[in-house]
Structures are given as structure tokens and as C-alpha cells.
Design a protein around this motif. Structure first.
Motif, PDB file in Angstrom:
ATOM      1  N   ARG A   1      -7.711 -10.485  -4.186  1.00  0.00           N
ATOM      2  CA  ARG A   1      -9.028  -9.854  -4.070  1.00  0.00           C
ATOM      3  C   ARG A   1      -9.972 -10.380  -5.142  1.00  0.00           C
ATOM      4  NH1 ARG A   1      -6.310  -5.038  -2.320  1.00  0.00           N
ATOM      5  NH2 ARG A   1      -6.070  -4.341  -4.470  1.00  0.00           N
TER       6      ARG A   1
ATOM      7  N   SER B   1      -3.330  -9.192   4.241  1.00  0.00           N
ATOM      8  CA  SER B   1      -2.785  -8.005   4.901  1.00  0.00           C
ATOM      9  C   SER B   1      -1.682  -8.391   5.870  1.00  0.00           C
ATOM     10  CB  SER B   1      -3.883  -7.236   5.633  1.00  0.00           C
ATOM     11  OG  SER B   1      -4.534  -8.068   6.577  1.00  0.00           O
TER      12      SER B   1
ATOM     13  N   SER C   1      -8.669 -11.250   1.055  1.00  0.00           N
ATOM     14  CA  SER C   1      -7.860 -10.067   1.322  1.00  0.00           C
ATOM     15  C   SER C   1      -6.632 -10.491   2.123  1.00  0.00           C
ATOM     16  CB  SER C   1      -8.669  -9.033   2.109  1.00  0.00           C
ATOM     17  OG  SER C   1      -7.857  -7.928   2.466  1.00  0.00           O
TER      18      SER C   1
ATOM     19  N   ARG D   1      -1.832  -8.651  -3.601  1.00  0.00           N
ATOM     20  CA  ARG D   1      -3.118  -8.430  -2.949  1.00  0.00           C
ATOM     21  C   ARG D   1      -4.254  -8.289  -3.975  1.00  0.00           C
ATOM     22  NH1 ARG D   1      -3.277  -3.729   1.046  1.00  0.00           N
ATOM     23  NH2 ARG D   1      -4.927  -4.975   2.005  1.00  0.00           N
ATOM     24  N   THR D   2      -3.970  -7.632  -5.097  1.00  0.00           N
ATOM     25  CA  THR D   2      -4.980  -7.474  -6.151  1.00  0.00           C
ATOM     26  C   THR D   2      -5.404  -8.828  -6.700  1.00  0.00           C
ATOM     27  OG1 THR D   2      -4.142  -5.284  -6.772  1.00  0.00           O
ATOM     28  CG2 THR D   2      -5.441  -6.474  -8.415  1.00  0.00           C
TER      29      THR D   2
ATOM     30  N   ASP E   1       1.265  -4.943  -3.525  1.00  0.00           N
ATOM     31  CA  ASP E   1      -0.072  -4.557  -3.990  1.00  0.00           C
ATOM     32  C   ASP E   1      -0.535  -5.453  -5.134  1.00  0.00           C
ATOM     33  OD1 ASP E   1      -0.228  -2.543  -2.149  1.00  0.00           O
ATOM     34  OD2 ASP E   1       0.422  -0.957  -3.526  1.00  0.00           O
TER      35      ASP E   1
ATOM     36  N   SER F   1      -8.448 -12.572   4.963  1.00  0.00           N
ATOM     37  CA  SER F   1      -9.838 -12.223   5.262  1.00  0.00           C
ATOM     38  C   SER F   1     -10.766 -12.571   4.101  1.00  0.00           C
ATOM     39  CB  SER F   1      -9.960 -10.721   5.556  1.00  0.00           C
ATOM     40  OG  SER F   1      -9.086 -10.332   6.589  1.00  0.00           O
ATOM     41  N   THR F   2     -11.973 -12.980   4.467  1.00  0.00           N
ATOM     42  CA  THR F   2     -13.039 -13.195   3.497  1.00  0.00           C
ATOM     43  C   THR F   2     -14.288 -12.508   4.037  1.00  0.00           C
ATOM     44  OG1 THR F   2     -13.872 -15.234   4.488  1.00  0.00           O
ATOM     45  CG2 THR F   2     -12.054 -15.448   2.922  1.00  0.00           C
ATOM     46  N   LYS F   3     -15.384 -12.619   3.324  1.00  0.00           N
ATOM     47  CA  LYS F   3     -16.632 -12.028   3.809  1.00  0.00           C
ATOM     48  C   LYS F   3     -17.086 -12.699   5.102  1.00  0.00           C
ATOM     49  CE  LYS F   3     -18.368 -10.588  -0.730  1.00  0.00           C
ATOM     50  NZ  LYS F   3     -19.461 -10.735  -1.739  1.00  0.00           N
TER      51      LYS F   3
ATOM     52  N   LYS G   1     -11.955 -13.334   9.467  1.00  0.00           N
ATOM     53  CA  LYS G   1     -10.506 -13.287   9.323  1.00  0.00           C
ATOM     54  C   LYS G   1      -9.874 -14.547   9.908  1.00  0.00           C
ATOM     55  CE  LYS G   1     -10.346  -8.232   9.794  1.00  0.00           C
ATOM     56  NZ  LYS G   1      -9.752  -7.099  10.559  1.00  0.00           N
TER      57      LYS G   1
END
Length: 307
Positions: free
Chosen positions: A201, A208, A206, A197-198, A194, A222-224, A227
Motif C-alpha cells: 500500500r 488481495s 493493493s 499488504r501494508t 497483512d 489494484s492501483t488507482k 485492477k
């Protein structure tokens, strides 16, 4: 923890006094890192085969260790508690000797910091003398038996890993098994997972881990915009992820070859934020000294090597 290391090669020497992060510039940087890692990851194991004549010197508290490796002779010296112990190995003759403070044949002198083991009882040496020397050597090995991790000069992770892969706690030098190690963190150390991942972000990415297809676990970035599998992620993101994962494995010393390869100011700042929370010492090879200013870190240093 080791405070000082020195490497010799072809009559030239280069030294680093460890701070929280040491950025190394100059010439022979990669060779320096390889030699440091080769010796420190081999304490109690066979001498690293580096194919060159070299020397190494290091200090940890009151313990000093040095080795000079030539084609025809290898000499190791360990100084601790006011006493010096020296071994000599002659490959051509298969000769293994303790030469100081006494001169006797030993079983293995081709090990980094060997023990005093004799093939048979030596009448001129008391058993208690051998036990005393081995006690001193044990103290020295403990001082230098650190967990070292080496990354670089490039990071090229695979996106998928066999779901049946057993628990993996070691990251390969080029990060090929990065997905497997990250998956392991997600399962067995979720707080570390975590935390990684933080950090990503905050950069707009992101990370995963999940079942990508039957029998395989994959890492998705992933981005806006969408993926992508880990292997297709931007170079700076793959490098940062590998370093972040390596730091979560808690090595005592992390050596990074070619740190500034595809490094960006944003990923450098993110890495600096991670490093401020870790106790791991870092020696990082860089080509562009300007990147040092991207790292807002206490107790950092820049050392120019000439090997």
C-alpha cells in the motif's frame, strides 16, 4: 547459523562471509548460488546431481564441513569437537567407506553428511565408537540443517490456484505457485498477510486474495488506475511480492538469483524496509552494483566472485 561458504569450480574458488545481506557481483554468480543451495538443501539427503566437478566448504560455529565431488570420487569431511570424520564414495564401484578416523565400509556415503551405518557387525570397531561418531555427526547436521529458499532468475507467477489445493508452505523457485502460498498465508497467518499488504500500500498497490471464479482462488493487484491479475502486474511488483512472501515463510537463508532484474528504486527501498525486520540471511546476485546504494541496511556487504 552458517557464517562462511566457499565454492570451487574448475580450479577457481569463490567465498562469501555471511552478513545480513550479501550482494554478489562478478562471474559465476548463479552457479555459486546453485551450489550453495544444492548442498545446504540436501543435508541428510542424496548428494545433489549438478553435472560438474565441484567443491564446497562451509563453517558454522566450531563445525566445518567440506565436500569435493569429482566424476570418479566424492569425499566429505566433517570437523567438530576437535575430531575429523571423512567419507568417500566411488560411484563406478558402488563403494561407500568411512575413511577417517577408521576405515570401514558403510551403507551410504553418497548422502550429504552421512551417518555411520555398517551392513553387518564389524568386529574391529566397537559399537560405542560408532555411536560416538554418529553423535558428532548429528551435531554437525544440526548446525547445517538450515531452511534455505532459492528464487530466480525470473519470477513468473500464475494468477489462479485451485481452491482445493492443500496447505502450501514452500515457494517454487520462479514463484509459479505464489498465489497458492499467499492464499495460504491469508488463511493461516493473517498477520504476515497483512504485513505484506501494508508494504505494498505504501507503494500505491493493493494486494488481495479471493475467489476469482468457481473453484479457483486468485490474486488481484489494484492501483488507482484499476485492477489486474497477478500475472499481469508490473515485473518489479511480482518480484517484490515473491521475495516478501518468501521472507514470511522464515527461511534461515534466502538466495536470490538476478535480484536487480526489473528492480526499481522504490521497490528496493520497500524490500529494504522488510529486510530490516527479518532475521533471514540473504545472498543476492546482482548485475548493477549501483543498486546496493538503494538498500539502506545495516551489516550489508558486496562480494565480487570469480568462478
Amino acid at each position: 547459523m552458517i557464517e562462511y561458504v566457499e565454492v570451487g569450480l574448475g580450479g577457481r574458488k569463490a567465498a562469501v562471509r555471511l552478513t545480513n545481506v550479501v550482494f554478489v557481483t562478478g562471474t559465476g554468480k548463479s552457479t555459486f548460488l546453485k551450489l550453495v543451495y544444492g548442498v545446504l538443501s540436501s543435508v541428510g539427503k542424496r548428494l545433489p546431481k549438478l553435472g560438474i566437478e565441484w567443491s564446497f566448504y562451509a563453517q558454522s560455529g566450531e563445525v566445518i564441513y567440506s565436500i569435493t565431488a569429482a566424476r570418479n570420487r566424492v569425499r566429505q569431511t566433517i570437523s567438530t569437537q576437535g575430531e575429523e570424520i571423512a567419507f568417500e564414495f566411488v560411484p563406478a564401484k558402488g563403494a561407500h567407506r568411512l575413511i577417517k578416523p577408521i576405515d570401514i565400509a558403510v551403507t551410504d556415503a553418497d548422502v550429504v553428511m552421512p551417518e555411520v551405518k555398517t551392513k553387518e557387525h564389524v568386529s574391529v570397531v566397537a559399537d560405542e565408537d560408532i555411536e560416538r561418531l554418529n553423535s558428532l555427526l548429528l551435531t554437525a547436521r544440526k548446525a547445517f540443517s538450515i531452511k534455505a529458499q532459492f528464487l530466480g532468475p525470473y519470477i513468473s507467477p500464475r494468477s489462479l490456484v485451485d481452491a482445493s489445493t492443500k496447505q502450501i508452505n514452500a515457494l517454487e523457485r520462479h514463484g509459479r505457485n505464489l498465489a497458492a502460498v499467499l492464499s495460504n498465508l491469508a488463511l493461516y497467518n493473517p498477520s504476515a498477510y497483512d504485513s505484506i499488504r501494508t508494504a505494498f500500500r505504501k507503494l500505491g498497490f493493493s494486494i488481495s486474495v479471493g475467489l476469482a471464479k468457481p473453484g479457483f482462488v486468485g490474486v488481484i493487484v489494484s492501483t488507482k488506475r484499476g485492477k489486474m491479475p497477478l500475472s499481469k502486474a508490473p515485473c518489479s511488483i511480482k518480484s517484490l511480492l515473491a521475495i516478501a512472501v518468501a521472507l514470511e515463510l522464515k527461511p534461515d537463508l534466502l538466495l536470490i538469483d538476478n535480484l536487480d532484474y526489473c528492480l526499481t528504486k522504490n521497490t528496493a527501498e520497500a524490500l529494504a524496509a522488510i529486510l530490516r525486520q527479518k532475521s533471514t540471511k540473504v545472498i543476492a546476485e546482482i548485475h548493477n552494483s549501483e543498486v546496493v546504494d538503494w538498500f539502506n541496511l545495516p551489516n550489508k556487504s558486496v562480494v565480487e566472485l570469480m568462478l
